[in-house]
Design a protein around this motif. Structure first.
Motif, PDB file in Angstrom:
ATOM      1  N   ALA A  69     -11.281 -30.033  41.877  1.00 60.25           N
ATOM      2  CA  ALA A  69     -10.966 -30.297  43.288  1.00 60.25           C
ATOM      3  C   ALA A  69      -9.498 -29.991  43.564  1.00 60.25           C
ATOM      4  CB  ALA A  69     -11.269 -31.741  43.643  1.00 60.25           C
ATOM      5  N   ARG A  70      -9.252 -29.208  44.606  1.00 65.39           N
ATOM      6  CA  ARG A  70      -7.878 -28.937  45.047  1.00 65.39           C
ATOM      7  C   ARG A  70      -7.626 -29.745  46.313  1.00 65.39           C
ATOM      8  NH1 ARG A  70      -6.475 -22.771  45.599  1.00 65.39           N
ATOM      9  NH2 ARG A  70      -7.295 -22.973  47.729  1.00 65.39           N
ATOM     10  N   VAL A  71      -6.700 -30.711  46.231  1.00 68.42           N
ATOM     11  CA  VAL A  71      -6.473 -31.659  47.323  1.00 68.42           C
ATOM     12  C   VAL A  71      -4.981 -31.800  47.595  1.00 68.42           C
ATOM     13  CG1 VAL A  71      -8.574 -32.957  46.789  1.00 68.42           C
ATOM     14  CG2 VAL A  71      -6.411 -33.627  45.718  1.00 68.42           C
ATOM     15  N   LEU A  72      -4.664 -32.505  48.677  1.00 64.08           N
ATOM     16  CA  LEU A  72      -3.261 -32.759  49.000  1.00 64.08           C
ATOM     17  C   LEU A  72      -2.598 -33.613  47.917  1.00 64.08           C
ATOM     18  CD1 LEU A  72      -3.355 -33.522  52.831  1.00 64.08           C
ATOM     19  CD2 LEU A  72      -2.311 -31.549  51.730  1.00 64.08           C
ATOM     20  N   PRO A  73      -1.335 -33.353  47.596  1.00 67.21           N
ATOM     21  CA  PRO A  73      -0.657 -34.079  46.511  1.00 67.21           C
ATOM     22  C   PRO A  73      -0.030 -35.386  46.959  1.00 67.21           C
ATOM     23  CG  PRO A  73       0.774 -32.353  47.317  1.00 67.21           C
ATOM     24  CD  PRO A  73      -0.510 -32.238  48.108  1.00 67.21           C
ATOM     25  N   THR A  74      -0.816 -36.260  47.611  1.00 65.24           N
ATOM     26  CA  THR A  74      -0.298 -37.564  48.012  1.00 65.24           C
ATOM     27  C   THR A  74      -0.897 -38.654  47.129  1.00 65.24           C
ATOM     28  OG1 THR A  74      -2.055 -37.977  49.633  1.00 65.24           O
ATOM     29  CG2 THR A  74      -0.138 -36.747  50.391  1.00 65.24           C
ATOM     30  N   VAL A  75      -0.193 -39.765  47.024  1.00 68.01           N
ATOM     31  CA  VAL A  75      -0.647 -40.850  46.150  1.00 68.01           C
ATOM     32  C   VAL A  75      -2.015 -41.362  46.582  1.00 68.01           C
ATOM     33  CG1 VAL A  75      -0.165 -43.206  45.371  1.00 68.01           C
ATOM     34  CG2 VAL A  75       1.700 -41.548  45.544  1.00 68.01           C
ATOM     35  N   GLY A  76      -2.197 -41.548  47.897  1.00 66.49           N
ATOM     36  CA  GLY A  76      -3.466 -42.072  48.388  1.00 66.49           C
ATOM     37  C   GLY A  76      -4.630 -41.161  48.079  1.00 66.49           C
TER      38      GLY A  76
ATOM     39  N   ILE B 145      -6.494 -31.072  41.118  1.00 67.45           N
ATOM     40  CA  ILE B 145      -5.358 -30.179  41.352  1.00 67.45           C
ATOM     41  C   ILE B 145      -4.687 -30.598  42.663  1.00 67.45           C
ATOM     42  CG2 ILE B 145      -4.622 -27.778  41.604  1.00 67.45           C
ATOM     43  CD1 ILE B 145      -7.415 -27.048  40.348  1.00 67.45           C
ATOM     44  N   GLY B 146      -3.536 -31.228  42.569  1.00 70.06           N
ATOM     45  CA  GLY B 146      -2.817 -31.684  43.758  1.00 70.06           C
ATOM     46  C   GLY B 146      -1.805 -30.657  44.209  1.00 70.06           C
ATOM     47  N   MET B 147      -2.112 -29.933  45.273  1.00 68.77           N
ATOM     48  CA  MET B 147      -1.223 -28.888  45.791  1.00 68.77           C
ATOM     49  C   MET B 147      -1.357 -28.799  47.307  1.00 68.77           C
ATOM     50  SD  MET B 147      -1.851 -25.801  43.024  1.00 68.77           S
ATOM     51  CE  MET B 147      -0.485 -24.822  43.661  1.00 68.77           C
ATOM     52  N   GLN B 148      -0.293 -28.373  47.960  1.00 66.28           N
ATOM     53  CA  GLN B 148      -0.304 -28.182  49.403  1.00 66.28           C
ATOM     54  C   GLN B 148      -0.412 -26.706  49.726  1.00 66.28           C
ATOM     55  OE1 GLN B 148      -0.492 -29.927  52.137  1.00 66.28           O
ATOM     56  NE2 GLN B 148      -0.202 -28.148  53.445  1.00 66.28           N
ATOM     57  N   GLY B 149      -1.412 -26.308  50.499  1.00 69.98           N
ATOM     58  CA  GLY B 149      -1.609 -24.923  50.882  1.00 69.98           C
ATOM     59  C   GLY B 149      -0.994 -24.616  52.232  1.00 69.98           C
ATOM     60  N   PRO B 150      -1.386 -23.487  52.837  1.00 70.58           N
ATOM     61  CA  PRO B 150      -2.383 -22.542  52.312  1.00 70.58           C
ATOM     62  C   PRO B 150      -1.844 -21.719  51.147  1.00 70.58           C
ATOM     63  CG  PRO B 150      -1.457 -21.738  54.372  1.00 70.58           C
ATOM     64  CD  PRO B 150      -0.914 -23.113  54.189  1.00 70.58           C
TER      65      PRO B 150
ATOM     66  N   THR C 195     -12.500 -26.827  47.752  1.00 65.24           N
ATOM     67  CA  THR C 195     -11.254 -26.766  48.529  1.00 65.24           C
ATOM     68  C   THR C 195     -11.466 -27.267  49.960  1.00 65.24           C
ATOM     69  OG1 THR C 195     -11.629 -24.501  49.310  1.00 65.24           O
ATOM     70  CG2 THR C 195     -10.553 -24.757  47.174  1.00 65.24           C
ATOM     71  N   THR C 196     -12.433 -28.160  50.135  1.00 62.45           N
ATOM     72  CA  THR C 196     -12.769 -28.662  51.475  1.00 62.45           C
ATOM     73  C   THR C 196     -12.054 -29.959  51.815  1.00 62.45           C
ATOM     74  OG1 THR C 196     -14.717 -29.749  50.535  1.00 62.45           O
ATOM     75  CG2 THR C 196     -15.034 -27.560  51.483  1.00 62.45           C
ATOM     76  N   GLY C 197     -11.153 -30.438  50.958  1.00 62.80           N
ATOM     77  CA  GLY C 197     -10.454 -31.697  51.223  1.00 62.80           C
ATOM     78  C   GLY C 197     -11.077 -32.854  50.471  1.00 62.80           C
ATOM     79  N   SER C 198     -10.417 -34.006  50.539  1.00 61.46           N
ATOM     80  CA  SER C 198     -10.819 -35.162  49.734  1.00 61.46           C
ATOM     81  C   SER C 198     -11.860 -36.051  50.403  1.00 61.46           C
ATOM     82  CB  SER C 198      -9.586 -36.003  49.392  1.00 61.46           C
ATOM     83  OG  SER C 198      -8.975 -36.487  50.590  1.00 61.46           O
ATOM     84  N   LYS C 199     -11.982 -35.997  51.736  1.00 58.55           N
ATOM     85  CA  LYS C 199     -12.823 -36.966  52.433  1.00 58.55           C
ATOM     86  C   LYS C 199     -14.291 -36.852  52.061  1.00 58.55           C
ATOM     87  CE  LYS C 199      -9.804 -37.673  56.427  1.00 58.55           C
ATOM     88  NZ  LYS C 199      -9.658 -37.569  57.899  1.00 58.55           N
ATOM     89  N   GLU C 200     -14.783 -35.622  51.848  1.00 53.83           N
ATOM     90  CA  GLU C 200     -16.197 -35.417  51.537  1.00 53.83           C
ATOM     91  C   GLU C 200     -16.426 -35.068  50.069  1.00 53.83           C
ATOM     92  OE1 GLU C 200     -18.172 -33.720  55.523  1.00 53.83           O
ATOM     93  OE2 GLU C 200     -16.541 -32.477  54.769  1.00 53.83           O
ATOM     94  N   LEU C 201     -15.383 -35.253  49.266  1.00 51.78           N
ATOM     95  CA  LEU C 201     -15.461 -34.877  47.857  1.00 51.78           C
ATOM     96  C   LEU C 201     -16.496 -35.693  47.090  1.00 51.78           C
ATOM     97  CD1 LEU C 201     -14.225 -32.980  45.779  1.00 51.78           C
ATOM     98  CD2 LEU C 201     -12.421 -34.667  45.383  1.00 51.78           C
TER      99      LEU C 201
END
Length: 485
Positions: free
Chosen positions: A160-167, A183-188, A139-145
């Motif tokens: 991986a739980r990441v922001l649900p954007t196309v990019g 898993i594309g979802m917006q938290g928290p 859940t640390t984001g996509s940049k370092e995935l």
């Protein structure tokens, strides 16, 4: 005047921006993604810069917009971005205030217990997980995935739980994390939702960063304890000093009051003055189609208006410039009257400003609706679709009939009765298929017909045939056609 810049993309950045909106304080807000812009309120007091900037671009933006105060409200783990902000402020002599997110572990011992493993970096988290077995929820984001793909059998272990954007989704799929493991979802997220995900995917390790209350850290830690699994927590890279969100709001209010007092001392001519507007033809859309004069005018602009696809095509040329996806005078003129701090303005038009262009009506609108001659209008022509298509077909167009069926009525077949060559712009109502049908009806089924699609773009396509051979083809609704008989 708008002399304050907030680097946001975080909860703190959003809340600080909302405060400015509520207090009717004009500020620039820099976000790195479209999502960062989407969560901000629609406001005439917020000027949003949507694309990420490196240190050089930050410095140019600060100088160009005469920024006097910068709030760094970026993520606690965005160390590189914060360093770039600090360096650009130092080079320009601009005051910088770091808006800090209070660490929960400084308030109460939420990160203690056998279920929590603390590490200093994502690399260290991966190294720890190499020696363990079981599924992992990152859940640390996509940049370092991508670092987690170094684990053995990562395709089966890593969720991986990441922001649900196309990019973001596309980037994750490219490195091999996809399907149900993405898993594309917006938290928290609430503790209950975290627990449900842990049980659904049989998670044994949840990797997170200590991102404070705004990042839902406490809910993650509580969920791992309730589910009796391990939380692998990446500690913050550095201990920062700065202002809390509340302190930043108080400082911002006092600082802006001083700015307003200074502006009130200025004469009307100093505050507003003559404003330069460039109406720019950008060709078919590819940036290389613009003239050198057009590029120069764009780079000198403080705000650029145009259709969204046009702004997207030239965005890389002018980092740091405010881009607004409007192209009608009824939207642009009221905005400019409200934001008089903008002195260099550009409005984009596809093709050439003199060939079925909206530039003519825009000139009339400025002449009719503006007062005291406060605008100087400059028209910069571009390469028209007819000159481009004819060049690609190695033919001339000086003896051709030029028409547009883009939002207009017309009859290509009737024009072809009077002229040997006809060029036409089409739209979703007047399509290539309909034109072919009409030509066949009038006995022109075997004339030469060329269709130009996405001219000047990498996926450009030019198809030559006859109305008979092209009548059932699939073509872009905004095609240009060239007919010879």
């Amino acid at each position: 005047m708008c002399r304050i810049l907030i680097f946001g993309g975080t909860t703190e950045g959003r809340l600080l921006s909302e405060y400015c909106h509520q207090q009717k304080k004009k500020v620039w807000v820099s976000v790195a993604t479209g999502y960062g812009k989407m969560v901000l309120p629609e406001s005439p007091y917020l000027f949003v810069h949507e694309t990420p900037m490196n240190e050089e671009e930050m410095e140019g933006f600060i100088r160009r917009n005469k920024i006097t105060l910068v709030f760094d409200a970026t993520h606690p783990y965005a160390a590189v971005v914060s360093k770039n902000i600090a360096c650009s402020c130092e080079k320009t002599g601009t005051r910088r205030i770091r808006v800090i997110r209070e660490s929960l572990t400084n308030v109460e011992d939420l990160g203690a217990g056998d279920h929590v493993v603390w590490v200093d970096s994502v690399e260290e988290a991966v190294k720890y997980l190499e020696e363990e077995t079981g599924n992992i929820l990152v859940t640390t984001g996509s940049k370092e995935l991508v670092r987690f793909t170094h684990l053995d059998s990562f395709e089966e272990r890593v969720y991986a739980r990441v922001l649900p954007t196309v990019g973001v989704i596309s980037a994750c799929e490219e490195i091999g994390i996809k399907g149900k493991r993405l898993i594309g979802m917006q938290g928290p997220f609430s503790q209950e939702l975290n627990e449900a995900m842990i049980r659904q995917y049989d998670i044994r390790y949840l990797v997170t960063k200590e991102a404070g209350a705004a990042g839902g850290f406490q809910e993650k830690i509580n969920a791992t304890e309730a589910c009796q699994i391990k939380a692998v927590v990446v500690g913050r890279p550095v201990v920062e000093s700065g202002m809390t969100l509340t302190e930043a709001k108080e400082f911002l209010s006092e600082y802006e009051a001083e700015e307003e007092e200074e502006d009130d001392k200025k004469s009307p001519s100093e505050a507003f003055g003559i404003r330069n507007v460039s109406l720019i033809g950008i060709g078919m859309g590819g940036p290389e189609q613009m003239t050198g004069q057009a590029v120069k005018a764009l780079k000198e602009s403080q705000v650029v208006f145009g259709a969204e696809r046009m702004l997207k095509s030239i965005g890389d040329l002018i980092p740091g410039v405010n881009l607004i996806p409007w192209y009608l005078s009824r939207d642009i003129l009221p905005w400019l009257n409200e934001h008089k701090e903008y002195k260099k303005i550009a409005i984009l038009y596809s093709g050439d400003t003199g060939f079925y262009s909206g530039a003519k009506k825009m000139i009339e609108a400025f002449q009719t609706e503006t007062k005291e001659n406060q605008y100087e209008i400059e028209v910069l022509p571009g390469i028209s679709s007819v000159s481009y298509l004819c060049a690609r077909l190695s033919t001339g167009w000086e003896d051709a009939r030029l028409i547009s069926l883009h939002g207009r009525d017309g009859d290509v077949a009737r024009e072809l009765l009077k002229f040997h060559k006809v060029f036409a712009l089409l739209d979703g109502t007047n399509t290539v298929n309909q034109v072919c049908g009409r030509l066949i009806e009038e006995g022109f089924g075997h004339v030469s017909l060329s269709v130009g699609e996405r001219l000047s773009y990498p996926d450009e396509r030019i198809t030559t045939g006859t109305p008979e051979t092209l009548k059932d083809g699939s073509f872009d609704v905004l095609s240009a056609i060239w007919i010879e008989r």
